[in-house]
Design a protein around this motif. Structure first.
Motif, PDB file in Angstrom:
ATOM      1  N   TYR A  10      32.984   6.576  15.003  1.00  0.00           N
ATOM      2  CA  TYR A  10      32.185   7.510  14.204  1.00  0.00           C
ATOM      3  C   TYR A  10      32.702   7.476  12.787  1.00  0.00           C
ATOM      4  O   TYR A  10      33.895   7.343  12.552  1.00  0.00           O
ATOM      5  CB  TYR A  10      32.309   8.930  14.745  1.00  0.00           C
ATOM      6  CG  TYR A  10      31.507   9.172  16.001  1.00  0.00           C
ATOM      7  CD1 TYR A  10      30.114   9.128  15.971  1.00  0.00           C
ATOM      8  CD2 TYR A  10      32.139   9.456  17.203  1.00  0.00           C
ATOM      9  CE1 TYR A  10      29.377   9.363  17.114  1.00  0.00           C
ATOM     10  CE2 TYR A  10      31.408   9.691  18.351  1.00  0.00           C
ATOM     11  CZ  TYR A  10      30.025   9.646  18.304  1.00  0.00           C
ATOM     12  OH  TYR A  10      29.304   9.872  19.423  1.00  0.00           O
TER      13      TYR A  10
ATOM     14  N   ARG B 212      22.370  17.107  18.782  1.00  0.00           N
ATOM     15  CA  ARG B 212      23.520  17.795  18.214  1.00  0.00           C
ATOM     16  C   ARG B 212      23.104  18.913  17.267  1.00  0.00           C
ATOM     17  O   ARG B 212      23.795  19.903  17.130  1.00  0.00           O
ATOM     18  CB  ARG B 212      24.393  16.788  17.459  1.00  0.00           C
ATOM     19  CG  ARG B 212      25.841  16.884  17.869  1.00  0.00           C
ATOM     20  CD  ARG B 212      26.639  15.801  17.192  1.00  0.00           C
ATOM     21  NE  ARG B 212      27.089  14.800  18.128  1.00  0.00           N
ATOM     22  CZ  ARG B 212      26.978  13.501  17.939  1.00  0.00           C
ATOM     23  NH1 ARG B 212      26.412  13.034  16.850  1.00  0.00           N
ATOM     24  NH2 ARG B 212      27.430  12.657  18.827  1.00  0.00           N
TER      25      ARG B 212
ATOM     26  N   GLY C 135      37.682  16.391  23.105  1.00  0.00           N
ATOM     27  CA  GLY C 135      37.733  15.405  22.038  1.00  0.00           C
ATOM     28  C   GLY C 135      38.234  14.053  22.473  1.00  0.00           C
ATOM     29  O   GLY C 135      38.448  13.173  21.641  1.00  0.00           O
TER      30      GLY C 135
ATOM     31  N   GLY D 274      36.606  11.924  24.228  1.00  0.00           N
ATOM     32  CA  GLY D 274      35.525  10.943  24.264  1.00  0.00           C
ATOM     33  C   GLY D 274      34.676  10.977  25.514  1.00  0.00           C
ATOM     34  O   GLY D 274      33.884  10.075  25.757  1.00  0.00           O
ATOM     35  N   LYS D 275      34.801  12.049  26.291  1.00  0.00           N
ATOM     36  CA  LYS D 275      34.019  12.136  27.538  1.00  0.00           C
ATOM     37  C   LYS D 275      32.519  12.173  27.236  1.00  0.00           C
ATOM     38  O   LYS D 275      31.744  11.408  27.815  1.00  0.00           O
ATOM     39  CB  LYS D 275      34.406  13.405  28.320  1.00  0.00           C
ATOM     40  CG  LYS D 275      35.878  13.522  28.643  1.00  0.00           C
ATOM     41  CD  LYS D 275      36.169  14.762  29.453  1.00  0.00           C
ATOM     42  CE  LYS D 275      35.846  16.073  28.735  1.00  0.00           C
ATOM     43  NZ  LYS D 275      36.696  16.348  27.560  1.00  0.00           N
ATOM     44  N   SER D 276      32.150  13.052  26.326  1.00  0.00           N
ATOM     45  CA  SER D 276      30.730  13.162  26.002  1.00  0.00           C
ATOM     46  C   SER D 276      30.214  11.855  25.413  1.00  0.00           C
ATOM     47  O   SER D 276      29.107  11.420  25.729  1.00  0.00           O
ATOM     48  CB  SER D 276      30.497  14.290  25.006  1.00  0.00           C
ATOM     49  OG  SER D 276      30.823  15.516  25.604  1.00  0.00           O
ATOM     50  N   THR D 277      31.017  11.256  24.569  1.00  0.00           N
ATOM     51  CA  THR D 277      30.604   9.989  23.972  1.00  0.00           C
ATOM     52  C   THR D 277      30.348   8.957  25.062  1.00  0.00           C
ATOM     53  O   THR D 277      29.334   8.253  25.034  1.00  0.00           O
ATOM     54  CB  THR D 277      31.686   9.495  22.998  1.00  0.00           C
ATOM     55  OG1 THR D 277      32.005  10.544  22.091  1.00  0.00           O
ATOM     56  CG2 THR D 277      31.202   8.285  22.232  1.00  0.00           C
TER      57      THR D 277
END
Ligand SMILES: Nc1ncnc2c1ncn2[C@@H]1O[C@H](COP(=O)(O)OP(=O)(O)O)[C@@H](O)[C@H]1O
Ligand SMILES: [Mg+2]
Lengths: 294, 410
Positions: free
Chosen positions: A13, B408, A43, A45-48
């Motif tokens: 990102y 988002r 933070g 990176g799970k969601s990513t």
């Protein structure tokens, strides 16, 4: 034949000094029919990872094949069609459209498939029945409880018969009772043959999973499938030694887990074993339940 | 719990209401644009029809003889239908001309219109809105206007102080509907009311004098009162059936002869002037309709702005829709349909408003607007087009948004 195959997938990102490495050369293979829990601190990176697997986001590097099809660089419209036909998404904040009734929300994916109004409302109604909130068909999301809203969201994710269900902290906004309900529902769906990936901060909920993946700083640091044995059990012992009732405790559980894991800094290991040395009665029950399942 | 539900309901209702309010503001530009285009054209068309209706009323075979100064002037002033174009007159015809015209070949009826000025008084009431016209017995048939009470001036009235009045004079000067036999003084002479005209139809925005305000007296009395200074502005002539053109040219040659070869007068066939006035009116109508059409454009920009705001507000919704499988094209068409529906609804409301305004104008004013269907259809089409064109910018913006970015945003 693996359903999901990630090879050296990275996600960056920003750029320049502000670059964040959200995923760092992740390799992950998930077979059809697995029920995978993904854990890790905020933070990491799970969601990513979920977004990349769910084709909501594209990886910066690496390859991703879904059902043996390369999908890392799809055009937006093709990605949308795969999302529509093979992936069901469940979000932490439910993400129901506030102006549509529960029924209309569930029918939404079918709209984009081009089904007639009657067909889609009928199917949506069946789905709501399946998740047990058919009586709330004509309620707006704001009139549903958190658990009911998440059930509606699950019905929406299921309505297209997707092969893969991705749930990013599905119980994050729910009380323990609703969390249990939602997880039972997911377990049910898994029994029907779906592949499910879910993110959770609550280690207790990993008992529903057939496999747990731990992440840290954009990498998978532990995957039960690839490392079987001592470390995993240690990790679990660390988890269940903490009585968890609320979110703070959940987080504490995660951090203690992280400490228990083999880490880059050897200092942590010592402290982790201390925690692991104090097992509580409860963990036996949980482990028993888990082993019964498998 | 119950109050919570009620609170949710309230929130829901208010959000729907605010969406409605926003929709209204979005449509407002289109509503105004469509309404003004339709109304401008309708009013123009109405006036046109009223004028031509009047011409028709008076007979198309009417010939108008006027002093020469009017001859070369443009449409508006040589408006053949306008019986007393008071503003444009600078010359006059003589009593002799009146006789010449009446004796020309093929003339079945003729009447001069001679305006005499001065104050009109009756029993202490002074009437200054009206005017006195010297004319002859043929006038009612030339104007296709009948006398409601009493009788019009006849041959026998030559030289006598009798008058026939319009309805407004009856009411304003004498304060009664049928002032037969009552008298008034004009230029120091006493006149007796002998008849009252039926109501004259008036044409809004035309320069024609309102004959409801007129007092008609025998032409020779008018001339003698003014010591032959009262100008004859116009001689109205009716020709034998189907001979209007021949009769007009024979009048022209007879007058030319009596004027010693000079053509210091004009002979206009009744419906000729109408064409040019129609042209002017059409031009004006188109011009104003064009200006109104620009407001449609402004309405379109309004739609675009409100839609852009709406797209920004609904980014999260767009993200959800994309997450469950909406393609860019499906999002695009969703917002395009929204814009089109909004502008079309604006168009329909505008049309409805036009019909309402039409009714109000007909009830409260002399205007008789005529809404023409082609204009309604065109206005609808244009509002549709405006929706499509100006809706596409926000719709494209929504469609191209990255799903995860959209999700988002809150
Ligand atoms: N849109 C973004 N822009 C910049 N950085 C981001 C963005 N999304 C996520 N990140 C960063 O990527 C990392 C992983 O985020 P995320 O996947 O949301 O973590 P998790 O879900 O495990 O809490 C975090 O450091 C976060 O700050
Ligand atoms: Mg997250």
């Amino acid at each position: 034949m693996a359903l999901i195959e990630l090879k050296d997938v990275s996600k960056l990102y920003g750029f320049g000094d502000a670059t964040t490495l959200a995923l760092d050369e992740v390799n992950l293979t998930i077979e059809k029919g697995e029920f995978v829990a993904v854990m890790g601190p905020s933070g990491c990176g799970k969601s990513t990872l979920m977004n990349v697997i769910g084709l909501l986001d594209r990886p910066s590097h690496g390859t991703y094949s879904l059902s043996d099809k390369a999908v890392a660089r799809l055009r937006p419209n093709n990605a949308a069609k795969i999302r529509r036909d093979t992936i069901g998404f469940i979000f932490q904040s439910f993400n129901l459209l506030p102006r549509l009734t529960a029924l209309e929300n569930v029918a939404l994916p079918l709209t984009y498939k081009g089904l007639s109004v009657q067909k889609r409302l009928k199917r949506a109604s069946q789905m709501l029945d399946r998740v047990g909130i058919q009586s709330r068909e004509y309620f707006l999301p704001s009139q549903l409880s958190g658990g009911q809203a998440q059930c509606a969201a699950i019905a929406r994710a299921l309505v297209n018969n997707p092969k893969l269900i991705i749930a990013d902290e599905p119980t994050g906004n729910l009380d323990s009772e609703s969390s249990r309900l939602v997880m039972e529902l997911l377990a049910d769906i898994h029994k029907m043959g779906n592949t499910i990936l879910f993110v959770t901060h609550n280690p207790e909920l990993t008992r529903y999973a057939t496999r747990v993946v731990y992440m840290h700083d954009g990498s998978i640091i532990h995957d039960e499938k690839t490392t079987i044995g001592r470390v995993a059990i240690t990790a679990r012992r660390a988890l269940y030694s903490q009585p968890q009732t609320n979110e703070e405790d959940d987080l504490a559980g995660v951090s203690s887990l992280m400490k228990a894991l083999p880490s880059k800094t050897p200092k942590r290991k010592k402290r982790a074993s201390k925690v692991a040395a104090k097992p509580v009665k409860r963990h036996k029950k949980v482990i028993a339940a888990r082993s019964k399942k498998s | 719990m119950k109050s919570l539900t009620r609170g949710h309901l309230k929130a829901g209702v208010s959000s729907v209401r605010s969406a409605k309010l926003r929709s209204f503001w979005t449509m407002l530009g289109i509503i105004i644009g469509v309404t003004s285009v339709i109304m401008v054209v309708a009013i123009g068309e109405g006036i046109k029809q009223q004028i031509s209706g009047q011409i028709h009323h008076m007979g198309k075979d009417l010939i108008t003889v006027r002093p020469a100064q009017l001859h070369g002037s443009t449409g508006l002033s040589s408006n053949g239908a306008n019986l007393l174009s008071g503003l444009n007159i600078s010359g006059s015809l003589s009593e002799k001309d009146v006789t010449t015209v009446s004796r020309s070949k093929g003339v079945t009826a003729s009447a001069p219109l001679t305006i005499t000025t001065g104050s009109i008084k009756s029993e202490g009431v002074t009437y200054d809105k009206g005017f006195v016209i010297g004319t002859s017995e043929d006038l009612p048939s030339l104007l296709n206007q009948s006398v409601e009470f009493g009788a019009f001036i006849t041959y026998n009235d030559v030289g006598s102080n009798v008058a026939v009045v319009g309805q407004k004079v009856a009411r304003d000067l004498f304060n009664e509907d049928v002032p037969l036999g009552r008298s008034f003084t004009f230029q120091g002479q006493k006149f007796i009311v002998r008849g009252i005209f039926n109501k004259f139809n008036t044409t809004p925005l035309s320069e024609q004098a309102d004959f409801n305000n007129a007092i008609f007296i025998p032409n020779d009395v008018a001339e003698s009162i003014s010591k032959n200074t009262a100008p004859t502005y116009e001689i109205l002539v009716k020709a034998n059936d189907g001979q209007t053109a021949q009769v007009a040219s024979s009048i022209e040659s007879a007058l030319k002869k009596s004027h010693g070869g000079q053509t210091n007068f004009s002979v206009v066939e009744g419906n000729k002037g109408v064409g040019s006035s129609d042209d002017i009116l059409n031009l004006l109508t188109r011009l104003i309709a064009g200006v109104a059409a620009i407001s449609l454009l402004v309405g379109g920009i309004g739609i675009m702005n409100v839609m852009l705001v709406s797209v920004a507000e609904r980014m999260h919704e767009i993200g959800i829709r994309k997450a469950v499988g909406a393609t860019n094209r499906q999002i695009l068409s969703q917002f395009m349909i929204e814009a089109t529906v909004l502008s079309l609804a604006g168009g329909v409301i505008g049309i409805a408003l036009s019909f309402f305004l039409n009714l109000m104008l007909r009830l409260t004013t002399d205007l008789k607007p005529v809404i023409s269907w082609p204009v309604v259809i065109i206005a609808t089409g244009v509002s549709l087009l405006v929706g499509i064109i100006f809706g596409s910018v926000p719709a494209l913006k929504a469609a191209r948004k990255d799903p995860i970015e959209a999700l988002r945003s809150e």
